[in-house]
Scaffold this active site. Structure first.
Site, PDB file in Angstrom:
ATOM      1  N   ASP A 133       0.883  -1.150   0.000  1.00 35.53           N
ATOM      2  CA  ASP A 133       0.000   0.000   0.000  1.00 35.53           C
ATOM      3  C   ASP A 133       0.938   1.223   0.000  1.00 35.53           C
ATOM      4  OD1 ASP A 133      -2.527   1.383   0.568  1.00 35.53           O
ATOM      5  OD2 ASP A 133      -1.613   1.805   2.504  1.00 35.53           O
TER       6      ASP A 133
ATOM      7  N   ASP B  35      -0.065   5.186   0.705  1.00 32.96           N
ATOM      8  CA  ASP B  35      -0.343   6.213   1.715  1.00 32.96           C
ATOM      9  C   ASP B  35      -0.395   5.585   3.098  1.00 32.96           C
ATOM     10  OD1 ASP B  35      -0.819   8.327  -0.212  1.00 32.96           O
ATOM     11  OD2 ASP B  35      -2.673   7.293  -0.699  1.00 32.96           O
TER      12      ASP B  35
ATOM     13  N   LYS C 141      -9.841   5.687   4.552  1.00 36.44           N
ATOM     14  CA  LYS C 141      -8.459   5.211   4.399  1.00 36.44           C
ATOM     15  C   LYS C 141      -8.401   3.991   3.502  1.00 36.44           C
ATOM     16  CE  LYS C 141      -5.397   6.225   8.231  1.00 36.44           C
ATOM     17  NZ  LYS C 141      -4.736   5.637   9.392  1.00 36.44           N
ATOM     18  N   GLY C 142      -7.555   4.039   2.494  1.00 37.26           N
ATOM     19  CA  GLY C 142      -7.379   2.896   1.606  1.00 37.26           C
ATOM     20  C   GLY C 142      -8.504   2.750   0.586  1.00 37.26           C
ATOM     21  N   VAL C 143      -9.517   3.581   0.734  1.00 35.21           N
ATOM     22  CA  VAL C 143     -10.713   3.496  -0.109  1.00 35.21           C
ATOM     23  C   VAL C 143     -10.579   4.493  -1.263  1.00 35.21           C
ATOM     24  CG1 VAL C 143     -13.202   3.901  -0.023  1.00 35.21           C
ATOM     25  CG2 VAL C 143     -12.087   2.769   1.867  1.00 35.21           C
TER      26      VAL C 143
ATOM     27  N   ASN D 245      -2.624   8.840  -7.658  1.00 33.21           N
ATOM     28  CA  ASN D 245      -1.401   9.653  -7.559  1.00 33.21           C
ATOM     29  C   ASN D 245      -0.177   8.804  -7.207  1.00 33.21           C
ATOM     30  OD1 ASN D 245      -2.455  12.472  -7.931  1.00 33.21           O
ATOM     31  ND2 ASN D 245      -3.774  11.811  -6.250  1.00 33.21           N
TER      32      ASN D 245
ATOM     33  N   LYS E 215     -10.498  -1.848  -2.601  1.00 30.19           N
ATOM     34  CA  LYS E 215     -10.403  -2.404  -1.242  1.00 30.19           C
ATOM     35  C   LYS E 215     -11.717  -2.070  -0.520  1.00 30.19           C
ATOM     36  CE  LYS E 215      -5.494  -1.156  -1.310  1.00 30.19           C
ATOM     37  NZ  LYS E 215      -4.420  -0.334  -0.745  1.00 30.19           N
TER      38      LYS E 215
ATOM     39  N   ASP F 271      -1.979  -0.129   6.052  1.00 29.42           N
ATOM     40  CA  ASP F 271      -2.254   0.670   7.260  1.00 29.42           C
ATOM     41  C   ASP F 271      -3.752   0.849   7.485  1.00 29.42           C
ATOM     42  OD1 ASP F 271      -2.708   2.399   5.065  1.00 29.42           O
ATOM     43  OD2 ASP F 271      -2.481   4.141   6.377  1.00 29.42           O
TER      44      ASP F 271
HETATM   45  P1  B16 Z   1      -6.419   9.340  -4.888  1.00 36.59           P
HETATM   46  P2  B16 Z   1      -3.573   3.804  -0.369  1.00 36.59           P
HETATM   47  C1  B16 Z   1      -5.535   5.538  -0.799  1.00 36.59           C
HETATM   48  O1  B16 Z   1      -4.195   5.200  -0.893  1.00 36.59           O
HETATM   49  C2  B16 Z   1      -5.791   6.438   0.403  1.00 36.59           C
HETATM   50  O2  B16 Z   1      -5.579   5.709   1.600  1.00 36.59           O
HETATM   51  C3  B16 Z   1      -7.209   6.931   0.384  1.00 36.59           C
HETATM   52  O3  B16 Z   1      -7.437   7.813   1.461  1.00 36.59           O
HETATM   53  C4  B16 Z   1      -7.495   7.635  -0.955  1.00 36.59           C
HETATM   54  O4  B16 Z   1      -8.860   8.025  -1.032  1.00 36.59           O
HETATM   55  C5  B16 Z   1      -7.163   6.677  -2.105  1.00 36.59           C
HETATM   56  O5  B16 Z   1      -5.816   6.264  -2.001  1.00 36.59           O
HETATM   57  C6  B16 Z   1      -7.376   7.328  -3.469  1.00 36.59           C
HETATM   58  O6  B16 Z   1      -6.403   8.291  -3.668  1.00 36.59           O
HETATM   59  O7  B16 Z   1      -7.519  10.308  -4.633  1.00 36.59           O
HETATM   60  O8  B16 Z   1      -5.032   9.941  -4.790  1.00 36.59           O
HETATM   61  O9  B16 Z   1      -6.617   8.551  -6.158  1.00 36.59           O
HETATM   62  O10 B16 Z   1      -3.667   3.870   1.126  1.00 36.59           O
HETATM   63  O11 B16 Z   1      -4.383   2.679  -1.012  1.00 36.59           O
HETATM   64  O12 B16 Z   1      -2.151   3.852  -0.863  1.00 36.59           O
HETATM   65 MG    MG Z   2      -2.910   3.258   3.065  1.00 37.83          MG
END
Ligand code: B16
Ligand code: MG
Length: 223
Positions: free
Chosen positions: A8, A10, A45-47, A118, A145, A170
């Site tokens: 993962d 972030d 988070k992670g979503v 990103n 996820k 995380d």
């Molecule tokens: P974006 P991860 C996730 O990253 C973030 O935890 C989550 O908060 C965010 O909405 C998602 O990426 C989408 O990110 O807007 O930059 O496309 O934790 O899966 O690395």
């Molecule tokens: Mg994360």
């Protein structure tokens, strides 16, 4: 020996997790004059960006058109990108550069399984792009996820079976995703968030290869 490490981004590699919620807070303030409670952070988070926005609008009890939904998602991303403008290798979480380099030296393949669009930009800016053998494009993944799809795609991108890999997360949604994919899970954070993981470290600075390899071997031997 485990053959693949699926990451993962972030909150595991980069210190960017809180910037997502900071961006959502700014968006809600600016567009609706509303503040968001701390406990909403875990649900985002992670979503994916759109699933996060849907959860926030549901909390706010606000309904918007599809066009407005897309505009809000885009505005959140602009706010977030502004927070990322000074991102550098200093924003790698403690211990992670050394850990990733150790895995590379041991010949373990690595893939990024982040929900973030990103992701490639962040890897580039933190100087980690070259360490990764594959980066899953989250826009090509049908179910985000907690569904297993993104981690299954990450293992497949390395040419490995899920059993040969370990995943680092995380977020609750990420641990659920790893479990559903049949991948040994390592959680980074507190018991509340990642207590369901096969192995947990309180913070990235505590991660060590020997513990990860030991838990992976134990699970494989008992399976
Ligand atoms: P974006 P991860 C996730 O990253 C973030 O935890 C989550 O908060 C965010 O909405 C998602 O990426 C989408 O990110 O807007 O930059 O496309 O934790 O899966 O690395
Ligand atoms: Mg994360």
């Amino acid at each position: 020996m485990m053959k693949g490490a699926l990451f993962d981004l972030d909150g595991v590699i980069a210190d960017t997790a809180s910037l997502h919620f900071k961006s959502w807070r700014k968006l809600a303030e600016k567009n609706f004059g509303r503040s968001l409670p701390d406990d909403l952070e875990q649900r985002t988070k992670g979503v994916s960006r759109s699933d996060s926005l849907a959860a926030i609008l549901e909390y706010l009890e606000i309904k918007v058109s599809e066009t407005e939904f897309n505009r809000l998602a885009e505005e959140k991303n602009l706010i977030y990108r502004d927070f990322l403008k000074d991102l550098s290798p200093d924003d790698i979480l403690p211990g992670m550069r050394d850990f990733i380099e150790e895995l590379k030296n041991r010949g373990i393949m690595m893939a990024l399984a982040s929900a973030s669009q990103n992701g490639p930009f962040i890897l580039e800016r933190t100087g980690l792009s070259d360490c990764f053998n594959a980066v899953v494009d989250p826009s090509k993944i049908k179910a985000g996820k907690p569904a297993p799809d993104i981690y299954l795609a990450a293992a497949a991108a390395l040419g490995l079976s899920p059993r040969e890999c370990v995943g680092f997360e995380d977020a609750v949604s990420g641990i659920q995703s790893l479990k559903a994919a049949g991948i040994v899970s390592v959680g980074i954070g507190n018991e509340n968030e990642v207590g369901q993981a096969d192995l947990r470290f309180a913070s990235t600075g505590d991660i060590n290869y020997d513990d990860v390899e030991e838990v992976w071997s134990e699970i494989m031997n008992n399976a």
